[in-house]
Motif scaffolding. Structure first.
Motif, PDB file in Angstrom:
ATOM      1  N   SER A 108       0.831  -1.206   0.000  1.00 50.05           N
ATOM      2  CA  SER A 108       0.000   0.000   0.000  1.00 50.05           C
ATOM      3  C   SER A 108       0.864   1.255   0.000  1.00 50.05           C
ATOM      4  O   SER A 108       2.057   1.212   0.284  1.00 50.05           O
ATOM      5  CB  SER A 108      -0.896   0.028   1.254  1.00 50.05           C
ATOM      6  OG  SER A 108      -1.785  -1.033   1.264  1.00 50.05           O
ATOM      7  N   ALA A 109       0.224   2.379  -0.289  1.00 48.40           N
ATOM      8  CA  ALA A 109       0.864   3.684  -0.136  1.00 48.40           C
ATOM      9  C   ALA A 109       0.685   4.114   1.323  1.00 48.40           C
ATOM     10  O   ALA A 109      -0.435   4.248   1.803  1.00 48.40           O
ATOM     11  CB  ALA A 109       0.229   4.698  -1.075  1.00 48.40           C
ATOM     12  N   PHE A 110       1.799   4.296   2.025  1.00 47.19           N
ATOM     13  CA  PHE A 110       1.772   4.669   3.427  1.00 47.19           C
ATOM     14  C   PHE A 110       2.045   6.167   3.557  1.00 47.19           C
ATOM     15  O   PHE A 110       2.949   6.695   2.913  1.00 47.19           O
ATOM     16  CB  PHE A 110       2.821   3.888   4.220  1.00 47.19           C
ATOM     17  CG  PHE A 110       2.437   2.448   4.445  1.00 47.19           C
ATOM     18  CD1 PHE A 110       1.880   2.056   5.644  1.00 47.19           C
ATOM     19  CD2 PHE A 110       2.620   1.502   3.450  1.00 47.19           C
ATOM     20  CE1 PHE A 110       1.523   0.737   5.860  1.00 47.19           C
ATOM     21  CE2 PHE A 110       2.258   0.173   3.659  1.00 47.19           C
ATOM     22  CZ  PHE A 110       1.695  -0.209   4.863  1.00 47.19           C
ATOM     23  N   PRO A 111       1.283   6.878   4.381  1.00 46.54           N
ATOM     24  CA  PRO A 111       1.499   8.313   4.554  1.00 46.54           C
ATOM     25  C   PRO A 111       2.801   8.598   5.309  1.00 46.54           C
ATOM     26  O   PRO A 111       3.316   7.732   6.028  1.00 46.54           O
ATOM     27  CB  PRO A 111       0.283   8.766   5.375  1.00 46.54           C
ATOM     28  CG  PRO A 111      -0.165   7.542   6.082  1.00 46.54           C
ATOM     29  CD  PRO A 111       0.173   6.382   5.189  1.00 46.54           C
ATOM     30  N   VAL A 112       3.321   9.790   5.141  1.00 42.14           N
ATOM     31  CA  VAL A 112       4.516  10.216   5.852  1.00 42.14           C
ATOM     32  C   VAL A 112       4.260  10.113   7.362  1.00 42.14           C
ATOM     33  O   VAL A 112       3.182  10.433   7.839  1.00 42.14           O
ATOM     34  CB  VAL A 112       4.875  11.674   5.468  1.00 42.14           C
ATOM     35  CG1 VAL A 112       5.999  12.195   6.352  1.00 42.14           C
ATOM     36  CG2 VAL A 112       5.270  11.756   4.003  1.00 42.14           C
ATOM     37  N   GLY A 113       5.264   9.630   8.093  1.00 47.85           N
ATOM     38  CA  GLY A 113       5.148   9.489   9.535  1.00 47.85           C
ATOM     39  C   GLY A 113       5.287   8.039   9.949  1.00 47.85           C
ATOM     40  O   GLY A 113       5.652   7.169   9.163  1.00 47.85           O
ATOM     41  N   VAL A 114       4.984   7.768  11.194  1.00 45.12           N
ATOM     42  CA  VAL A 114       5.073   6.413  11.736  1.00 45.12           C
ATOM     43  C   VAL A 114       3.765   5.687  11.437  1.00 45.12           C
ATOM     44  O   VAL A 114       2.678   6.195  11.708  1.00 45.12           O
ATOM     45  CB  VAL A 114       5.327   6.442  13.263  1.00 45.12           C
ATOM     46  CG1 VAL A 114       5.297   5.039  13.838  1.00 45.12           C
ATOM     47  CG2 VAL A 114       6.652   7.129  13.560  1.00 45.12           C
ATOM     48  N   ASN A 115       3.875   4.493  10.860  1.00 44.02           N
ATOM     49  CA  ASN A 115       2.717   3.651  10.559  1.00 44.02           C
ATOM     50  C   ASN A 115       2.916   2.324  11.288  1.00 44.02           C
ATOM     51  O   ASN A 115       3.923   1.648  11.089  1.00 44.02           O
ATOM     52  CB  ASN A 115       2.609   3.405   9.051  1.00 44.02           C
ATOM     53  CG  ASN A 115       2.293   4.663   8.285  1.00 44.02           C
ATOM     54  OD1 ASN A 115       1.141   5.002   8.115  1.00 44.02           O
ATOM     55  ND2 ASN A 115       3.327   5.388   7.849  1.00 44.02           N
ATOM     56  N   THR A 116       1.984   1.956  12.133  1.00 41.30           N
ATOM     57  CA  THR A 116       2.093   0.744  12.929  1.00 41.30           C
ATOM     58  C   THR A 116       1.297  -0.380  12.275  1.00 41.30           C
ATOM     59  O   THR A 116       0.134  -0.194  11.886  1.00 41.30           O
ATOM     60  CB  THR A 116       1.572   0.977  14.359  1.00 41.30           C
ATOM     61  OG1 THR A 116       2.332   2.047  14.937  1.00 41.30           O
ATOM     62  CG2 THR A 116       1.720  -0.276  15.213  1.00 41.30           C
ATOM     63  N   ILE A 117       1.935  -1.526  12.148  1.00 41.77           N
ATOM     64  CA  ILE A 117       1.314  -2.724  11.586  1.00 41.77           C
ATOM     65  C   ILE A 117       1.240  -3.744  12.712  1.00 41.77           C
ATOM     66  O   ILE A 117       2.204  -3.926  13.470  1.00 41.77           O
ATOM     67  CB  ILE A 117       2.148  -3.304  10.430  1.00 41.77           C
ATOM     68  CG1 ILE A 117       2.446  -2.232   9.384  1.00 41.77           C
ATOM     69  CG2 ILE A 117       1.457  -4.510   9.813  1.00 41.77           C
ATOM     70  CD1 ILE A 117       1.245  -1.607   8.741  1.00 41.77           C
ATOM     71  N   GLU A 118       0.107  -4.446  12.840  1.00 38.49           N
ATOM     72  CA  GLU A 118      -0.070  -5.425  13.911  1.00 38.49           C
ATOM     73  C   GLU A 118      -0.605  -6.727  13.324  1.00 38.49           C
ATOM     74  O   GLU A 118      -1.487  -6.702  12.457  1.00 38.49           O
ATOM     75  CB  GLU A 118      -1.039  -4.888  14.949  1.00 38.49           C
ATOM     76  CG  GLU A 118      -1.328  -5.834  16.091  1.00 38.49           C
ATOM     77  CD  GLU A 118      -2.318  -5.252  17.079  1.00 38.49           C
ATOM     78  OE1 GLU A 118      -1.879  -4.520  17.977  1.00 38.49           O
ATOM     79  OE2 GLU A 118      -3.517  -5.512  16.910  1.00 38.49           O
ATOM     80  N   PHE A 119      -0.076  -7.853  13.799  1.00 38.89           N
ATOM     81  CA  PHE A 119      -0.544  -9.175  13.405  1.00 38.89           C
ATOM     82  C   PHE A 119      -0.952  -9.939  14.663  1.00 38.89           C
ATOM     83  O   PHE A 119      -0.376  -9.752  15.731  1.00 38.89           O
ATOM     84  CB  PHE A 119       0.572  -9.959  12.702  1.00 38.89           C
ATOM     85  CG  PHE A 119       0.865  -9.474  11.310  1.00 38.89           C
ATOM     86  CD1 PHE A 119       0.203 -10.013  10.227  1.00 38.89           C
ATOM     87  CD2 PHE A 119       1.802  -8.477  11.090  1.00 38.89           C
ATOM     88  CE1 PHE A 119       0.473  -9.577   8.941  1.00 38.89           C
ATOM     89  CE2 PHE A 119       2.081  -8.027   9.831  1.00 38.89           C
ATOM     90  CZ  PHE A 119       1.420  -8.581   8.740  1.00 38.89           C
ATOM     91  N   THR A 120      -1.946 -10.811  14.511  1.00 40.96           N
ATOM     92  CA  THR A 120      -2.386 -11.676  15.606  1.00 40.96           C
ATOM     93  C   THR A 120      -2.337 -13.121  15.121  1.00 40.96           C
ATOM     94  O   THR A 120      -2.887 -13.440  14.059  1.00 40.96           O
ATOM     95  CB  THR A 120      -3.818 -11.319  16.048  1.00 40.96           C
ATOM     96  OG1 THR A 120      -3.831  -9.955  16.486  1.00 40.96           O
ATOM     97  CG2 THR A 120      -4.291 -12.213  17.178  1.00 40.96           C
ATOM     98  N   ALA A 121      -1.702 -13.976  15.907  1.00 38.07           N
ATOM     99  CA  ALA A 121      -1.648 -15.409  15.604  1.00 38.07           C
ATOM    100  C   ALA A 121      -2.571 -16.144  16.559  1.00 38.07           C
ATOM    101  O   ALA A 121      -2.627 -15.840  17.745  1.00 38.07           O
ATOM    102  CB  ALA A 121      -0.215 -15.921  15.742  1.00 38.07           C
ATOM    103  N   THR A 122      -3.307 -17.104  16.037  1.00 36.12           N
ATOM    104  CA  THR A 122      -4.229 -17.904  16.839  1.00 36.12           C
ATOM    105  C   THR A 122      -3.841 -19.372  16.699  1.00 36.12           C
ATOM    106  O   THR A 122      -3.588 -19.840  15.593  1.00 36.12           O
ATOM    107  CB  THR A 122      -5.676 -17.706  16.357  1.00 36.12           C
ATOM    108  OG1 THR A 122      -5.983 -16.314  16.361  1.00 36.12           O
ATOM    109  CG2 THR A 122      -6.652 -18.450  17.247  1.00 36.12           C
ATOM    110  N   ASP A 123      -3.785 -20.062  17.830  1.00 33.54           N
ATOM    111  CA  ASP A 123      -3.474 -21.500  17.766  1.00 33.54           C
ATOM    112  C   ASP A 123      -4.698 -22.332  17.999  1.00 33.54           C
ATOM    113  O   ASP A 123      -5.785 -21.827  18.192  1.00 33.54           O
ATOM    114  CB  ASP A 123      -2.374 -21.855  18.754  1.00 33.54           C
ATOM    115  CG  ASP A 123      -2.739 -21.609  20.203  1.00 33.54           C
ATOM    116  OD1 ASP A 123      -3.777 -20.996  20.482  1.00 33.54           O
ATOM    117  OD2 ASP A 123      -1.959 -22.023  21.074  1.00 33.54           O
TER     118      ASP A 123
END
Length: 189
Positions: free
Chosen positions: A174-189
């Motif tokens: 994707s196109a990310f805006p200027v600045g800090v961009n946080t990405i989060e993932f969740t794993a489920t067992d």
């Protein structure tokens, strides 16, 4: 059912119900464990040749040996015949919920076994998620965003990882805006 408590055996046992099995609010299903491999000798089990209806009954697990367990074993608490679904749930325990009763920790399923059994998967280890290092990308002059791609995280669990879902941030590519961009993932067992 004695005084609202259904216990399939004494240290442990197996009961076969030829007909419908209904346990409701105010009742308790007590399941005793010596080990986790063989129903009837290692742990209590109810075998039902009919419909299974659970309406907010309490589930109580008694670990007689006192040994904690995290083996990924699937323990069938209620072995439901045929293809009829289990109706309802234990009080406060939805499909996939973790239950921690004494030294026994696991995840409950009302669609386990052959698809219509009440099972407990003995697992108290949470999956781990290792994400890629932070990425820094420069924008072109006059642009307020830049395209960024990142790999999926590495996940591990003693019982296997069922799903990994990105739960926050724009997707890779994707196109990310200027600045800090946080990405989060969740794993489920």
């Amino acid at each position: 059912l004695i005084n609202g408590v259904f216990c399939p055996g004494q240290s442990p046992g197996q009961v076969t119900v030829n007909g419908d099995f209904t346990i409701g609010s105010g009742d308790r299903l007590l399941v005793e464990f010596l080990d986790y491999l063989n129903p009837g000798t290692d742990f209590d089990q109810v075998v039902v040749n009919g419909l299974v209806t659970i309406t907010d009954a309490a589930l109580e697990l008694d670990n007689i040996t006192g040994a904690a367990e995290d083996s990924c074993e699937t323990v069938t608490l209620i072995d439901n015949d045929g293809t009829d679904a289990v109706i309802g749930t234990f009080a406060g325990i939805a499909e996939g919920d973790s239950v921690n009763l004494g030294d026994i920790t696991g995840k409950i399923s009302y669609v386990g076994g052959d698809g219509n059994d009440v099972v407990l998967v003995l697992d108290d280890t949470l999956p781990t998620v290792t994400c890629a290092a932070d990425i820094t990308i420069n924008t072109d002059a006059g642009n307020c965003s830049a395209m960024a791609s990142f790999p999926m995280p590495i996940t591990q669990d003693n019982c296997g990882v069922a799903t990994v879902v990105q739960t926050m941030g724009d997707p890779s590519g994707s196109a990310f805006p200027v600045g800090v961009n946080t990405i989060e993932f969740t794993a489920t067992d």
